[in-house]
Motif scaffolding. Structure first.
Motif, PDB file in Angstrom:
ATOM      1  N   GLU A  49       0.833  -1.194   0.000  1.00  0.00           N
ATOM      2  CA  GLU A  49       0.000   0.000   0.000  1.00  0.00           C
ATOM      3  C   GLU A  49       0.872   1.250   0.000  1.00  0.00           C
ATOM      4  OE1 GLU A  49      -3.533  -2.012  -0.146  1.00  0.00           O
ATOM      5  OE2 GLU A  49      -3.179   0.132  -0.267  1.00  0.00           O
ATOM      6  N   LYS A  50       1.942   1.196   0.754  1.00  0.00           N
ATOM      7  CA  LYS A  50       2.853   2.344   0.767  1.00  0.00           C
ATOM      8  C   LYS A  50       3.382   2.611  -0.622  1.00  0.00           C
ATOM      9  CE  LYS A  50       5.093   2.150   5.199  1.00  0.00           C
ATOM     10  NZ  LYS A  50       6.368   1.959   5.875  1.00  0.00           N
ATOM     11  N   ILE A  51       3.798   1.547  -1.255  1.00  0.00           N
ATOM     12  CA  ILE A  51       4.395   1.723  -2.583  1.00  0.00           C
ATOM     13  C   ILE A  51       3.377   2.295  -3.546  1.00  0.00           C
ATOM     14  CG2 ILE A  51       5.277   0.463  -4.552  1.00  0.00           C
ATOM     15  CD1 ILE A  51       6.875  -1.222  -2.730  1.00  0.00           C
ATOM     16  N   SER A  52       2.172   1.796  -3.496  1.00  0.00           N
ATOM     17  CA  SER A  52       1.179   2.307  -4.446  1.00  0.00           C
ATOM     18  C   SER A  52       0.829   3.747  -4.128  1.00  0.00           C
ATOM     19  CB  SER A  52      -0.063   1.431  -4.451  1.00  0.00           C
ATOM     20  OG  SER A  52      -0.663   1.439  -3.187  1.00  0.00           O
ATOM     21  N   LYS A  53       0.890   4.094  -2.862  1.00  0.00           N
ATOM     22  CA  LYS A  53       0.649   5.485  -2.515  1.00  0.00           C
ATOM     23  C   LYS A  53       1.731   6.388  -3.105  1.00  0.00           C
ATOM     24  CE  LYS A  53       0.508   7.926   1.670  1.00  0.00           C
ATOM     25  NZ  LYS A  53       0.576   7.840   3.120  1.00  0.00           N
ATOM     26  N   LYS A  54       2.948   5.936  -3.012  1.00  0.00           N
ATOM     27  CA  LYS A  54       4.040   6.734  -3.570  1.00  0.00           C
ATOM     28  C   LYS A  54       3.927   6.831  -5.076  1.00  0.00           C
ATOM     29  CE  LYS A  54       7.195   5.729   0.091  1.00  0.00           C
ATOM     30  NZ  LYS A  54       8.260   4.860   0.549  1.00  0.00           N
ATOM     31  N   MET A  55       3.508   5.747  -5.676  1.00  0.00           N
ATOM     32  CA  MET A  55       3.349   5.787  -7.133  1.00  0.00           C
ATOM     33  C   MET A  55       2.280   6.797  -7.519  1.00  0.00           C
ATOM     34  SD  MET A  55       5.455   3.554  -8.535  1.00  0.00           S
ATOM     35  CE  MET A  55       4.868   2.851 -10.034  1.00  0.00           C
ATOM     36  N   LYS A  56       1.249   6.860  -6.726  1.00  0.00           N
ATOM     37  CA  LYS A  56       0.202   7.833  -7.043  1.00  0.00           C
ATOM     38  C   LYS A  56       0.734   9.246  -6.951  1.00  0.00           C
ATOM     39  CE  LYS A  56      -3.915   5.376  -5.704  1.00  0.00           C
ATOM     40  NZ  LYS A  56      -4.881   5.178  -4.637  1.00  0.00           N
ATOM     41  N   TYR A  57       1.553   9.485  -5.929  1.00  0.00           N
ATOM     42  CA  TYR A  57       2.137  10.808  -5.783  1.00  0.00           C
ATOM     43  C   TYR A  57       3.006  11.138  -6.977  1.00  0.00           C
ATOM     44  CZ  TYR A  57       5.208  14.414  -3.961  1.00  0.00           C
ATOM     45  OH  TYR A  57       5.928  15.541  -3.810  1.00  0.00           O
ATOM     46  N   LEU A  58       3.791  10.167  -7.407  1.00  0.00           N
ATOM     47  CA  LEU A  58       4.643  10.389  -8.568  1.00  0.00           C
ATOM     48  C   LEU A  58       3.810  10.631  -9.811  1.00  0.00           C
ATOM     49  CD1 LEU A  58       7.480   7.820  -8.024  1.00  0.00           C
ATOM     50  CD2 LEU A  58       7.631  10.282  -7.961  1.00  0.00           C
ATOM     51  N   GLN A  59       2.691   9.970  -9.865  1.00  0.00           N
ATOM     52  CA  GLN A  59       1.811  10.162 -11.009  1.00  0.00           C
ATOM     53  C   GLN A  59       1.362  11.611 -11.129  1.00  0.00           C
ATOM     54  OE1 GLN A  59      -1.636   7.681 -10.878  1.00  0.00           O
ATOM     55  NE2 GLN A  59      -1.340   6.936 -12.943  1.00  0.00           N
ATOM     56  N   ASP A  60       1.174  12.224  -9.967  1.00  0.00           N
ATOM     57  CA  ASP A  60       0.770  13.623 -10.011  1.00  0.00           C
ATOM     58  C   ASP A  60       1.912  14.515 -10.452  1.00  0.00           C
ATOM     59  OD1 ASP A  60      -1.252  13.209  -7.047  1.00  0.00           O
ATOM     60  OD2 ASP A  60      -1.745  13.020  -9.179  1.00  0.00           O
ATOM     61  N   ILE A  61       3.101  14.157 -10.052  1.00  0.00           N
ATOM     62  CA  ILE A  61       4.240  15.021 -10.363  1.00  0.00           C
ATOM     63  C   ILE A  61       4.618  14.931 -11.823  1.00  0.00           C
ATOM     64  CG2 ILE A  61       6.681  15.322  -9.981  1.00  0.00           C
ATOM     65  CD1 ILE A  61       6.418  14.752  -7.223  1.00  0.00           C
ATOM     66  N   VAL A  62       4.749  13.725 -12.295  1.00  0.00           N
ATOM     67  CA  VAL A  62       5.252  13.537 -13.650  1.00  0.00           C
ATOM     68  C   VAL A  62       4.110  13.736 -14.631  1.00  0.00           C
ATOM     69  CG1 VAL A  62       6.272  11.877 -15.211  1.00  0.00           C
ATOM     70  CG2 VAL A  62       6.965  11.917 -12.833  1.00  0.00           C
ATOM     71  N   PRO A  63       4.253  14.663 -15.532  1.00  0.00           N
ATOM     72  CA  PRO A  63       3.161  14.908 -16.468  1.00  0.00           C
ATOM     73  C   PRO A  63       3.046  13.760 -17.451  1.00  0.00           C
ATOM     74  CG  PRO A  63       5.054  16.235 -17.036  1.00  0.00           C
ATOM     75  CD  PRO A  63       5.394  15.558 -15.739  1.00  0.00           C
ATOM     76  N   GLY A  64       1.843  13.434 -17.760  1.00  0.00           N
ATOM     77  CA  GLY A  64       1.634  12.389 -18.755  1.00  0.00           C
ATOM     78  C   GLY A  64       1.554  11.006 -18.173  1.00  0.00           C
ATOM     79  N   CYS A  65       1.585  10.928 -16.876  1.00  0.00           N
ATOM     80  CA  CYS A  65       1.535   9.603 -16.264  1.00  0.00           C
ATOM     81  C   CYS A  65       0.123   9.076 -16.136  1.00  0.00           C
ATOM     82  CB  CYS A  65       2.170   9.667 -14.879  1.00  0.00           C
ATOM     83  SG  CYS A  65       3.638   8.663 -14.764  1.00  0.00           S
ATOM     84  N   ASN A  66      -0.830   9.958 -16.287  1.00  0.00           N
ATOM     85  CA  ASN A  66      -2.205   9.533 -16.052  1.00  0.00           C
ATOM     86  C   ASN A  66      -2.689   8.559 -17.102  1.00  0.00           C
ATOM     87  OD1 ASN A  66      -2.188  11.431 -13.964  1.00  0.00           O
ATOM     88  ND2 ASN A  66      -2.732  13.046 -15.398  1.00  0.00           N
ATOM     89  N   LYS A  67      -2.134   8.703 -18.291  1.00  0.00           N
ATOM     90  CA  LYS A  67      -2.656   7.851 -19.349  1.00  0.00           C
ATOM     91  C   LYS A  67      -2.121   6.444 -19.259  1.00  0.00           C
ATOM     92  CE  LYS A  67      -2.329  12.116 -21.820  1.00  0.00           C
ATOM     93  NZ  LYS A  67      -1.457  12.917 -22.642  1.00  0.00           N
ATOM     94  N   VAL A  68      -0.947   6.344 -18.692  1.00  0.00           N
ATOM     95  CA  VAL A  68      -0.354   5.012 -18.609  1.00  0.00           C
ATOM     96  C   VAL A  68      -0.827   4.337 -17.345  1.00  0.00           C
ATOM     97  CG1 VAL A  68       1.805   3.799 -18.933  1.00  0.00           C
ATOM     98  CG2 VAL A  68       1.654   6.207 -19.486  1.00  0.00           C
TER      99      VAL A  68
END
Lengths: 173, 341
Positions: B209-228
């Motif tokens: 769960e921690k890891i997926s939370k961090k991935m979500k945060y990164l998704q917000d930071i890195v543009p274009g991650c939402n589509k993948v």
């Protein structure tokens, strides 16, 4: 809020300078970089250096300012160590950014669809390894740490870019 | 009498200081008392029972809203108390309509109550310090989504992980309708029914769960991650982005080296200009990000004040921004701050 007009430019002070971490980083970065650049300028006129080593020195200072401005993070400490240990004149490894890695990742994207169903964990591991190489100090971190550090690293990189851009624009226009 | 019950205890219990166990006990008490009251009365309308059971089954996460519903319920009772339960049908209809956003659970709620009690106790015992949550109902919803995803046979990282987690759910949970539940601010790892509750799998689940939370945060930071979707794709995007940024920095430093001789640098001037650039560049592209507090630990010199950092804070630049505008540039878009922590 004080305002002083100096040479037709306005200086503004923020009431709470340390509140916004972006501001904090940006300010620190500028305060590290600018004096270093001035120093380089002065030294350059005295000694005879070719353009490439001058570039390297500038790059070194840029990285150094970057590492010093973000002391809270693990990657900045690693970066500092790397910068301090590698001598000025040699080609600093941080500057030879990832042309190899680019090729590798493009190849991977081609083969990804085939491998998708089979080697899910392997794919992720490969990418994590690459990420490790990108992030200073990544070699010594496990996956969770990498993910935490990468977020701050990316943000600081973006801020650094903004500062550099504004410095460059300042002097070209 | 009922009014007194509701007003006194619900007020004291609305504070979140109570632990889950205490709240559970309180709700159980309330229910018993209410049921006594109801059984004493002449009419036992089925809607009443439904409301009681509804409150019982949703007690774990919906306590706040159920308290307010209790109050409404109590107030519905209050004026009509002496008149028996015929007329309050309207009041109860009101109550029901107010609660209509949550589905009514079927009648085997006493079992559910006991089960949630056990679960809560298990959770209270096995909670970690930095926990991550799924409510029961959200797990159900996710399980449904995953069952569909499985048939599509798209095995991407996250859905794969969750599939294996969800596969051991019992049919009893799936038979209950998915109700919408609000998420609490803090998160637990919850042992699902039929799943291993030993330390290792819990620890692993917390870690995931921690890891997926961090991935979500990164998704917000890195543009274009939402589509993948999926870990691998996102990591790819992140890698590309980091490489891109590093190349740009390199390029800019080269440019700086070229310009350096002619540079006229004054720190104050640079900071002013740089903040302008900061506001204009950043505000356009990014959205505000949820703060992940461990990412910005306290500075050793103590200059970073974490308590002031707020996910949706725009007030930090409102003060200086009004003065920026007196400058000649009118490019600012200070209404949406780019990076927020």
């Amino acid at each position: 809020m004080e305002r002083q007009i100096i040479n037709k430019r306005k200086r503004v002070f923020s009431l709470q300078p340390n509140k916004n971490p972006n501001e904090l980083f940006a300010r620190r970065y500028v305060s590290h970089l600018v004096p270093a650049l001035k120093k380089i300028n002065m030294n350059k006129s005295s000694s005879k250096t070719n353009h490439q080593s001058f570039e390297k020195t500038v790059k070194h200072e840029v990285d150094m300012a970057f590492a010093l401005s973000a002391q809270e993070f693990a990657w900045s400490r690693f970066l500092q160590q790397k910068l301090l240990s590698s001598p000025h004149d040699d080609l600093i490894s941080t500057s030879s950014y990832p042309s190899e890695i680019l090729e590798r990742s493009s190849k991977k994207q081609g083969g990804e669809k085939h491998q998708d169903r089979d080697e899910e964990g392997g794919e992720i591991k490969k990418r994590l390894k690459e990420l490790q190489k990108l992030l200073p100090g990544g070699e010594e971190m496990n996956m969770e740490e990498i993910l935490s550090e990468i977020g701050s690293y990316i943000v600081c990189l973006e801020l650094q870019m903004i500062v550099l851009k504004s410095i460059v624009q300042d002097n070209t226009s | 009498m009922l009014e007194g019950l509701v007003s006194q205890e619900s007020l004291s219990l609305n504070s979140m200081d109570m632990s889950v166990l205490e709240r559970l006990k309180w709700v159980q008490q309330q229910q018993q008392q209410l049921q006594q009251v109801v059984s004493q009365s002449s009419n036992n309308s089925p809607e009443l029972l439904q409301i009681l059971q509804f409150h019982g089954s949703n007690n774990d996460e919906l306590l706040q809203s159920s308290f307010s519903q209790f109050q409404m319920f109590g107030s519905g009772f209050g004026p009509n108390y002496n008149m028996g339960f015929g007329p309050p049908h309207e009041a109860m209809d009101e109550c029901i309509s107010r609660t209509s956003s949550c589905h009514m659970e079927p009648v085997d709620t006493i079992e559910v109550l006991l089960k949630t009690g056990e679960e809560n106790r298990a959770i209270a015992l096995k909670n970690k310090r930095k926990p991550e949550v799924k409510t029961r109902e959200e797990e159900k919803i996710e399980k449904k989504i995953k069952v569909e995803a499985e048939t599509e046979s798209s095995i991407k990282g996250k859905s794969n992980m969750r599939n294996t987690e969800a596969s051991s759910d019992t049919s009893k949970e799936t038979s209950k309708g998915a109700s919408e539940i609000q998420k609490l601010d803090y998160i637990h790892v919850r042992a699902r029914r039929g799943q291993a509750t030993d330390r290792h799998s819990l620890a692993e689940r917390a870690r995931r769960e921690k890891i997926s939370k961090k991935m979500k945060y990164l998704q917000d930071i890195v543009p274009g991650c939402n589509k993948v979707t999926g870990k691998a794709g996102m990591l790819d995007e992140i890698i590309n982005y980091v490489q891109c940024l590093q190349r740009q920095v390199e390029f800019l430093s080269m440019k700086l080296a070229v310009l350096n001789p002619e540079l006229e640098l004054a720190v104050e001037d640079v900071s002013v200009k740089q903040f302008q650039a900061y506001f204009t560049n950043v505000a356009a592209s990014k959205q505000s990000i949820m703060v992940d507090v461990p990412l910005f630990p306290l500075d050793q010199q103590g200059s970073l004040d974490l308590s002031a950092i707020n996910p949706n804070q725009t007030t930090s630049i409102e003060a200086p921004s009004t003065s920026w505008e007196t400058q000649s540039q009118s490019l600012y878009n200070t209404s949406s701050l780019g990076f927020q922590y």
